[in-house]
Design a protein around this motif. Structure first.
Motif, PDB file in Angstrom:
ATOM      1  N   ARG A  45       0.816  -1.210   0.000  1.00  0.00           N
ATOM      2  CA  ARG A  45       0.000   0.000   0.000  1.00  0.00           C
ATOM      3  C   ARG A  45       0.849   1.260   0.000  1.00  0.00           C
ATOM      4  N   LYS A  46       2.008   1.176   0.624  1.00  0.00           N
ATOM      5  CA  LYS A  46       2.849   2.361   0.804  1.00  0.00           C
ATOM      6  C   LYS A  46       3.433   2.820  -0.517  1.00  0.00           C
ATOM      7  N   ALA A  47       3.638   4.104  -0.622  1.00  0.00           N
ATOM      8  CA  ALA A  47       4.235   4.660  -1.847  1.00  0.00           C
ATOM      9  C   ALA A  47       5.731   4.374  -1.864  1.00  0.00           C
ATOM     10  N   ALA A  48       6.293   4.321  -3.059  1.00  0.00           N
ATOM     11  CA  ALA A  48       7.729   4.135  -3.236  1.00  0.00           C
ATOM     12  C   ALA A  48       8.240   5.260  -4.129  1.00  0.00           C
ATOM     13  N   LEU A  49       9.548   5.378  -4.223  1.00  0.00           N
ATOM     14  CA  LEU A  49      10.154   6.393  -5.075  1.00  0.00           C
ATOM     15  C   LEU A  49      10.710   5.749  -6.332  1.00  0.00           C
ATOM     16  N   VAL A  50      10.680   6.478  -7.420  1.00  0.00           N
ATOM     17  CA  VAL A  50      11.268   6.010  -8.673  1.00  0.00           C
ATOM     18  C   VAL A  50      12.778   5.981  -8.496  1.00  0.00           C
ATOM     19  N   SER A  51      13.421   4.921  -8.975  1.00  0.00           N
ATOM     20  CA  SER A  51      14.863   4.782  -8.801  1.00  0.00           C
ATOM     21  C   SER A  51      15.621   5.850  -9.588  1.00  0.00           C
ATOM     22  N   LYS A  52      16.860   6.081  -9.190  1.00  0.00           N
ATOM     23  CA  LYS A  52      17.682   7.114  -9.832  1.00  0.00           C
ATOM     24  C   LYS A  52      17.890   6.807 -11.314  1.00  0.00           C
ATOM     25  N   SER A  53      18.006   5.514 -11.646  1.00  0.00           N
ATOM     26  CA  SER A  53      18.245   5.140 -13.035  1.00  0.00           C
ATOM     27  C   SER A  53      17.039   5.404 -13.925  1.00  0.00           C
ATOM     28  N   ASP A  54      15.841   5.412 -13.352  1.00  0.00           N
ATOM     29  CA  ASP A  54      14.618   5.672 -14.121  1.00  0.00           C
ATOM     30  C   ASP A  54      14.164   7.126 -14.044  1.00  0.00           C
ATOM     31  N   HIS A  55      14.781   7.906 -13.171  1.00  0.00           N
ATOM     32  CA  HIS A  55      14.333   9.283 -12.933  1.00  0.00           C
ATOM     33  C   HIS A  55      14.350  10.106 -14.218  1.00  0.00           C
ATOM     34  N   GLU A  56      15.396   9.984 -15.006  1.00  0.00           N
ATOM     35  CA  GLU A  56      15.530  10.760 -16.250  1.00  0.00           C
ATOM     36  C   GLU A  56      14.441  10.387 -17.248  1.00  0.00           C
ATOM     37  N   ARG A  57      14.097   9.109 -17.308  1.00  0.00           N
ATOM     38  CA  ARG A  57      13.064   8.652 -18.241  1.00  0.00           C
ATOM     39  C   ARG A  57      11.699   9.201 -17.855  1.00  0.00           C
ATOM     40  N   VAL A  58      11.397   9.210 -16.560  1.00  0.00           N
ATOM     41  CA  VAL A  58      10.112   9.737 -16.102  1.00  0.00           C
ATOM     42  C   VAL A  58      10.054  11.245 -16.335  1.00  0.00           C
ATOM     43  N   LEU A  59      11.176  11.913 -16.130  1.00  0.00           N
ATOM     44  CA  LEU A  59      11.238  13.360 -16.324  1.00  0.00           C
ATOM     45  C   LEU A  59      10.944  13.742 -17.771  1.00  0.00           C
ATOM     46  N   LYS A  60      11.393  12.935 -18.716  1.00  0.00           N
ATOM     47  CA  LYS A  60      11.111  13.190 -20.133  1.00  0.00           C
ATOM     48  C   LYS A  60       9.629  13.009 -20.445  1.00  0.00           C
ATOM     49  N   MET A  61       8.992  12.077 -19.751  1.00  0.00           N
ATOM     50  CA  MET A  61       7.572  11.844 -19.977  1.00  0.00           C
ATOM     51  C   MET A  61       6.713  12.932 -19.349  1.00  0.00           C
ATOM     52  N   LEU A  62       7.249  13.579 -18.301  1.00  0.00           N
ATOM     53  CA  LEU A  62       6.518  14.638 -17.591  1.00  0.00           C
ATOM     54  C   LEU A  62       7.332  15.929 -17.650  1.00  0.00           C
ATOM     55  N   PRO A  63       7.319  16.609 -18.798  1.00  0.00           N
ATOM     56  CA  PRO A  63       8.206  17.767 -18.970  1.00  0.00           C
ATOM     57  C   PRO A  63       7.898  18.943 -18.045  1.00  0.00           C
ATOM     58  N   TYR A  64       6.678  19.045 -17.531  1.00  0.00           N
ATOM     59  CA  TYR A  64       6.329  20.194 -16.703  1.00  0.00           C
ATOM     60  C   TYR A  64       6.196  19.832 -15.226  1.00  0.00           C
ATOM     61  N   ALA A  65       6.693  18.657 -14.855  1.00  0.00           N
ATOM     62  CA  ALA A  65       6.618  18.220 -13.450  1.00  0.00           C
ATOM     63  C   ALA A  65       7.746  18.839 -12.635  1.00  0.00           C
TER      64      ALA A  65
END
Length: 65
Positions: A45-65
């Motif tokens: 149930r608890k939230a987790a954080l996106v790993s450092k290796s995936d952070h750049e990929r998620v950032l590209k998908m969410l340009p205004y985050a």
């Protein structure tokens, strides 16, 4: 420059924390729950954080985050 479109699937899955990291939900909580222990389901149930290796990929998908 034209505006960049946000990937809507990613926008529904990730939230930005105050420090700029991405929160995500844990997997394996949707079905086949009988064989999983209560403590395991509770931890999912608890939230987790996106790993450092995936952070750049998620950032590209969410340009205004």
């Amino acid at each position: 420059m034209p505006k960049i479109k946000t990937r809507r699937s990613a926008a529904k899955r990730f939230r930005v924390t105050g420090s700029g990291e991405f929160k995500r939900a844990k997997a394996f909580k949707s079905h086949i729950l009988e064989k999983k222990s209560p403590s395991r389901k509770r931890n999912l149930r608890k939230a987790a954080l996106v790993s450092k290796s995936d952070h750049e990929r998620v950032l590209k998908m969410l340009p205004y985050a």
